[in-house]
Scaffold this motif. Structure first.
Motif, PDB file in Angstrom:
ATOM      1  N   LEU A   1      -3.404   1.076  -6.803  1.00  0.00           N
ATOM      2  CA  LEU A   1      -3.256  -0.222  -6.153  1.00  0.00           C
ATOM      3  C   LEU A   1      -4.490  -1.086  -6.377  1.00  0.00           C
ATOM      4  N   GLU A   2      -5.665  -0.495  -6.260  1.00  0.00           N
ATOM      5  CA  GLU A   2      -6.906  -1.242  -6.480  1.00  0.00           C
ATOM      6  C   GLU A   2      -7.001  -1.725  -7.919  1.00  0.00           C
ATOM      7  N   GLN A   3      -6.574  -0.895  -8.869  1.00  0.00           N
ATOM      8  CA  GLN A   3      -6.575  -1.299 -10.275  1.00  0.00           C
ATOM      9  C   GLN A   3      -5.645  -2.490 -10.490  1.00  0.00           C
ATOM     10  N   ARG A   4      -4.469  -2.420  -9.883  1.00  0.00           N
ATOM     11  CA  ARG A   4      -3.500  -3.510 -10.036  1.00  0.00           C
ATOM     12  C   ARG A   4      -4.033  -4.798  -9.431  1.00  0.00           C
ATOM     13  N   GLU A   5      -4.624  -4.709  -8.240  1.00  0.00           N
ATOM     14  CA  GLU A   5      -5.139  -5.896  -7.564  1.00  0.00           C
ATOM     15  C   GLU A   5      -6.349  -6.491  -8.274  1.00  0.00           C
ATOM     16  N   ALA A   6      -7.091  -5.667  -9.013  1.00  0.00           N
ATOM     17  CA  ALA A   6      -8.254  -6.141  -9.752  1.00  0.00           C
ATOM     18  C   ALA A   6      -7.853  -6.812 -11.059  1.00  0.00           C
ATOM     19  N   GLY A   7      -6.552  -6.905 -11.291  1.00  0.00           N
ATOM     20  CA  GLY A   7      -6.073  -7.571 -12.496  1.00  0.00           C
ATOM     21  C   GLY A   7      -5.883  -6.638 -13.667  1.00  0.00           C
ATOM     22  N   GLY A   8      -5.970  -5.370 -13.382  1.00  0.00           N
ATOM     23  CA  GLY A   8      -5.764  -4.391 -14.442  1.00  0.00           C
ATOM     24  C   GLY A   8      -4.286  -4.152 -14.686  1.00  0.00           C
ATOM     25  N   ILE A   9      -4.000  -3.016 -15.178  1.00  0.00           N
ATOM     26  CA  ILE A   9      -2.628  -2.640 -15.511  1.00  0.00           C
ATOM     27  C   ILE A   9      -1.859  -2.284 -14.243  1.00  0.00           C
ATOM     28  N   ASP A  10      -0.632  -2.768 -14.152  1.00  0.00           N
ATOM     29  CA  ASP A  10       0.265  -2.389 -13.064  1.00  0.00           C
ATOM     30  C   ASP A  10       1.014  -1.148 -13.533  1.00  0.00           C
ATOM     31  N   PRO A  11       0.735   0.028 -12.937  1.00  0.00           N
ATOM     32  CA  PRO A  11       1.358   1.255 -13.419  1.00  0.00           C
ATOM     33  C   PRO A  11       2.875   1.266 -13.296  1.00  0.00           C
ATOM     34  N   VAL A  12       3.410   0.562 -12.323  1.00  0.00           N
ATOM     35  CA  VAL A  12       4.865   0.526 -12.169  1.00  0.00           C
ATOM     36  C   VAL A  12       5.496  -0.300 -13.287  1.00  0.00           C
ATOM     37  N   ALA A  13       4.919  -1.454 -13.565  1.00  0.00           N
ATOM     38  CA  ALA A  13       5.445  -2.295 -14.647  1.00  0.00           C
ATOM     39  C   ALA A  13       5.287  -1.599 -15.993  1.00  0.00           C
ATOM     40  N   TRP A  14       4.157  -0.949 -16.183  1.00  0.00           N
ATOM     41  CA  TRP A  14       3.903  -0.226 -17.428  1.00  0.00           C
ATOM     42  C   TRP A  14       4.901   0.927 -17.586  1.00  0.00           C
TER      43      TRP A  14
END
Length: 66
Positions: free
Chosen positions: A47-60
């Motif tokens: 979640l922190e990675q996604r919020e930081a603008g990184g890769i969204d694991p669910v979308a990926w």
């Protein structure tokens, strides 16, 4: 009392399978004593990675499943 059966099939949301496989892989790699706490930390990190603008694991994961 009887319960009527249903032919309803449930679909797993896109990316969910990949998300759980990633968790399972990390659990097997780390062998944590408290799997529930480990899973909470794992998902918090994602979640922190996604919020930081990184890769969204669910979308990926959804792209991988297609």
């Amino acid at each position: 009392m009887s319960i009527a059966s249903s032919n309803t099939s449930m679909r797993v949301p896109a990316g969910f399978r990949n998300l759980l496989e990633g968790l399972a892989r990390e659990v097997l790699r780390e062998q944590p004593t408290n799997v529930v706490a480990f899973a909470a930390q794992h998902f918090q990190k994602l979640l922190e990675q996604r919020e930081a603008g990184g890769i969204d694991p669910v979308a990926w994961g959804a792209m991988l499943e297609d």
